[in-house]
Enzyme design. Structure first.
Site, PDB file in Angstrom:
ATOM      1  CG  ASN A   6     -25.003  24.803 107.983  1.00 34.56           C
ATOM      2  OD1 ASN A   6     -24.336  24.335 108.895  1.00 34.56           O
ATOM      3  ND2 ASN A   6     -25.694  24.056 107.151  1.00 34.56           N
ATOM      4  CG  ASP A   8     -24.465  21.513 109.769  1.00 33.23           C
ATOM      5  OD1 ASP A   8     -25.267  21.734 110.695  1.00 33.23           O
ATOM      6  OD2 ASP A   8     -24.816  21.146 108.628  1.00 33.23           O
ATOM      7  CG  HIS A   9     -18.240  23.257 108.683  1.00 30.57           C
ATOM      8  ND1 HIS A   9     -18.710  22.016 108.363  1.00 30.57           N
ATOM      9  CD2 HIS A   9     -17.833  23.805 107.518  1.00 30.57           C
ATOM     10  CE1 HIS A   9     -18.610  21.829 107.068  1.00 30.57           C
ATOM     11  NE2 HIS A   9     -18.087  22.905 106.523  1.00 30.57           N
ATOM     12  NE  ARG A  17      -7.899  16.611 119.968  1.00 33.30           N
ATOM     13  CZ  ARG A  17      -6.945  17.320 120.588  1.00 33.30           C
ATOM     14  NH1 ARG A  17      -7.111  17.743 121.815  1.00 33.30           N
ATOM     15  NH2 ARG A  17      -5.836  17.603 119.949  1.00 33.30           N
ATOM     16  CG  HIS A  42     -27.785  18.268 107.238  1.00 34.94           C
ATOM     17  ND1 HIS A  42     -27.195  18.083 106.012  1.00 34.94           N
ATOM     18  CD2 HIS A  42     -28.669  17.243 107.366  1.00 34.94           C
ATOM     19  CE1 HIS A  42     -27.699  17.012 105.427  1.00 34.94           C
ATOM     20  NE2 HIS A  42     -28.582  16.474 106.241  1.00 34.94           N
ATOM     21  NE  ARG A  44     -24.300  15.429 106.363  1.00 30.90           N
ATOM     22  CZ  ARG A  44     -24.418  14.967 105.116  1.00 30.90           C
ATOM     23  NH1 ARG A  44     -24.708  13.697 104.902  1.00 30.90           N
ATOM     24  NH2 ARG A  44     -24.243  15.759 104.089  1.00 30.90           N
ATOM     25  NE  ARG A  48     -21.148  12.964 107.615  1.00 36.50           N
ATOM     26  CZ  ARG A  48     -21.101  13.100 106.284  1.00 36.50           C
ATOM     27  NH1 ARG A  48     -20.577  14.174 105.747  1.00 36.50           N
ATOM     28  NH2 ARG A  48     -21.579  12.167 105.498  1.00 36.50           N
ATOM     29  CG  HIS A  49     -22.176  17.839 111.174  1.00 36.58           C
ATOM     30  ND1 HIS A  49     -23.538  17.924 111.177  1.00 36.58           N
ATOM     31  CD2 HIS A  49     -21.792  17.829 109.868  1.00 36.58           C
ATOM     32  CE1 HIS A  49     -23.971  17.969 109.928  1.00 36.58           C
ATOM     33  NE2 HIS A  49     -22.943  17.899 109.108  1.00 36.58           N
ATOM     34  CD  GLU A  69     -29.024  22.307 105.337  1.00 34.39           C
ATOM     35  OE1 GLU A  69     -28.265  21.328 105.254  1.00 34.39           O
ATOM     36  OE2 GLU A  69     -28.675  23.446 105.073  1.00 34.39           O
ATOM     37  CB  THR A  99     -21.015  19.205 101.684  1.00 31.14           C
ATOM     38  OG1 THR A  99     -22.082  20.145 101.868  1.00 31.14           O
ATOM     39  CG2 THR A  99     -20.458  19.356 100.276  1.00 31.14           C
ATOM     40  CB  THR A 100     -26.181  18.685 100.661  1.00 33.38           C
ATOM     41  OG1 THR A 100     -26.264  18.706 102.077  1.00 33.38           O
ATOM     42  CG2 THR A 100     -27.461  18.147 100.079  1.00 33.38           C
ATOM     43  CD  GLU A 150     -30.854  26.363 100.665  1.00 28.58           C
ATOM     44  OE1 GLU A 150     -31.509  26.000 101.665  1.00 28.58           O
ATOM     45  OE2 GLU A 150     -29.612  26.369 100.634  1.00 28.58           O
ATOM     46  CG  HIS A 189     -24.095  23.623  98.707  1.00 27.71           C
ATOM     47  ND1 HIS A 189     -22.846  23.339  98.245  1.00 27.71           N
ATOM     48  CD2 HIS A 189     -24.392  22.690  99.643  1.00 27.71           C
ATOM     49  CE1 HIS A 189     -22.395  22.268  98.871  1.00 27.71           C
ATOM     50  NE2 HIS A 189     -23.315  21.850  99.736  1.00 27.71           N
ATOM     51  N   GLY A 190     -22.032  26.591  98.830  1.00 29.17           N
ATOM     52  CA  GLY A 190     -20.777  26.999  98.203  1.00 29.17           C
ATOM     53  C   GLY A 190     -20.598  28.505  98.093  1.00 29.17           C
ATOM     54  N   GLY A 211     -22.720  28.418 105.123  1.00 34.21           N
ATOM     55  CA  GLY A 211     -22.062  27.818 106.285  1.00 34.21           C
ATOM     56  C   GLY A 211     -20.552  27.818 106.202  1.00 34.21           C
ATOM     57  CG  HIS A 212     -16.883  25.366 103.963  1.00 34.53           C
ATOM     58  ND1 HIS A 212     -16.426  24.235 104.606  1.00 34.53           N
ATOM     59  CD2 HIS A 212     -15.816  25.903 103.352  1.00 34.53           C
ATOM     60  CE1 HIS A 212     -15.134  24.106 104.385  1.00 34.53           C
ATOM     61  NE2 HIS A 212     -14.742  25.098 103.618  1.00 34.53           N
TER      62      HIS A 212
HETATM   63  N1  PXP Z   1     -28.035  24.912 101.951  1.00 36.52           N
HETATM   64  C1  PXP Z   1     -28.140  23.573 102.075  1.00 36.52           C
HETATM   65  C2  PXP Z   1     -29.442  22.937 101.762  1.00 36.52           C
HETATM   66  C3  PXP Z   1     -27.043  22.800 102.503  1.00 36.52           C
HETATM   67  O1  PXP Z   1     -27.167  21.466 102.618  1.00 36.52           O
HETATM   68  C4  PXP Z   1     -25.851  23.454 102.861  1.00 36.52           C
HETATM   69  C5  PXP Z   1     -24.690  22.656 103.397  1.00 36.52           C
HETATM   70  O2  PXP Z   1     -25.011  22.097 104.612  1.00 36.52           O
HETATM   71  C6  PXP Z   1     -25.804  24.849 102.733  1.00 36.52           C
HETATM   72  C7  PXP Z   1     -26.889  25.556 102.245  1.00 36.52           C
HETATM   73  C8  PXP Z   1     -24.575  25.629 103.101  1.00 36.52           C
HETATM   74  O3  PXP Z   1     -23.562  25.319 102.209  1.00 36.52           O
HETATM   75  P1  PXP Z   1     -22.083  25.863 102.489  1.00 36.52           P
HETATM   76  O4  PXP Z   1     -21.638  25.206 103.763  1.00 36.52           O
HETATM   77  O5  PXP Z   1     -21.312  25.436 101.299  1.00 36.52           O
HETATM   78  O6  PXP Z   1     -22.194  27.342 102.641  1.00 36.52           O
END
Ligand code: PXP
Length: 242
Positions: A6, A8-9, A17, A42, A44, A48-49, A69, A99-100, A150, A189-190, A211-212
């Site tokens: 992911n 997004d970040h 900026r 994602h 949104r 926002r990103h 997403e 985040t979600t 998922e 996620h996470g 992602g993160h």
């Molecule tokens: N899966 C879904 C459905 C999510 O919404 C996200 C966060 O955007 C992720 C996975 C990735 O999560 P993380 O950024 O914590 O790895």
């Protein structure tokens, strides 16, 4: 097992900026070079990103699976149908969240989710539902007609010790149930460099979406080189000064 990255970040950093760097499509191609099997963004409602232009560029640029997403809203559904990503993951979306936060409410939101699945299927787009590790939600996802689920690993990631073991058991049970009812099954996620292994060990999982932690590590492992390159430029300019 596939890894969907992911990005997004990367767009979050750009938005800090309001300019044009870093470019999410460049990050996506580096992720692919690193072995990513898929790229996720994602879109949104508040943009926002990731924005509409990013999605458009990524659709043309990404040579691996593009996973969009999104919330099951009319506007974003229209964009998905026009863009045709390889797959859509339906997620709940709250304006204020960082985040979600949780999985889809597939009981209360069954009608909206079913309708979105139908619209996306009519356009030939595969649909995954982001759900909590609950066997009942897996069953509801099957009834709705999703192709994949998922399983939300956020609580597994947040917990420690016995709490983590308890959450891991919930995730494993949900994965097993999803496989039993014939759904392709992912998790995410996470997940990070310290907690991913126990999830990756689960048999039958199709993929992980992360992602993160990957973008965070990229900032650190790439920072040394970025500073060195800037120092080199400055030194070269200084030496060339008359
Ligand atoms: N899966 C879904 C459905 C999510 O919404 C996200 C966060 O955007 C992720 C996975 C990735 O999560 P993380 O950024 O914590 O790895």
């Amino acid at each position: 097992m596939i890894l969907g990255v992911n990005v997004d970040h990367v767009a979050t950093l750009r938005q800090a900026r309001g300019g044009s760097e870093p470019e999410p499509a460049m990050a996506a191609s580096l992720a692919v070079l690193g072995g990513a099997d898929g790229i996720t963004v994602h879109l949104r409602e508040d943009r926002r990103h990731i924005n509409d232009r990013d999605l458009d560029v990524l659709k043309r640029f990404v040579p691996v699976e593009l996973n969009l997403e999104m919330a099951a809203t009319k506007e974003i559904l229209r964009i998905a149908v026009n863009t045709r990503p390889d797959m859509v993951t339906l997620v709940p979306e709250k304006r204020q969240e960082l985040t979600t936060e949780g999985g889809l409410d597939v009981m209360q939101g069954k009608k909206a989710v079913s309708n979105a699945v139908k619209v996306l299927h009519d356009s030939g787009i595969r649909v995954s539902l982001f759900i909590n590790p609950s066997e009942a939600d897996v069953e509801r996802s099957r009834e709705i007609g999703a192709d994949m689920v998922e399983i939300h690993t956020g609580r597994y990631s947040d917990e420690k010790d016995e709490g983590r073991e308890r959450e891991l058991t919930r995730v494993i049970k949900a994965v097993k149930k999803a496989l039993d009812v014939g759904l392709l099954t992912n998790a995410g996620h996470g997940l990070n460099y310290y907690n991913v292994s126990r999830i990756a060990e689960i048999e039958g999982l199709r993929g992980l979406y992360i992602g993160h932690s990957i973008v965070s590590r990229a900032v650190l492992v790439g920072l040394e080189r970025a500073v060195r390159e800037m120092k080199d430029l400055i030194r070269t300019a200084e030496n060339g000064r008359i």
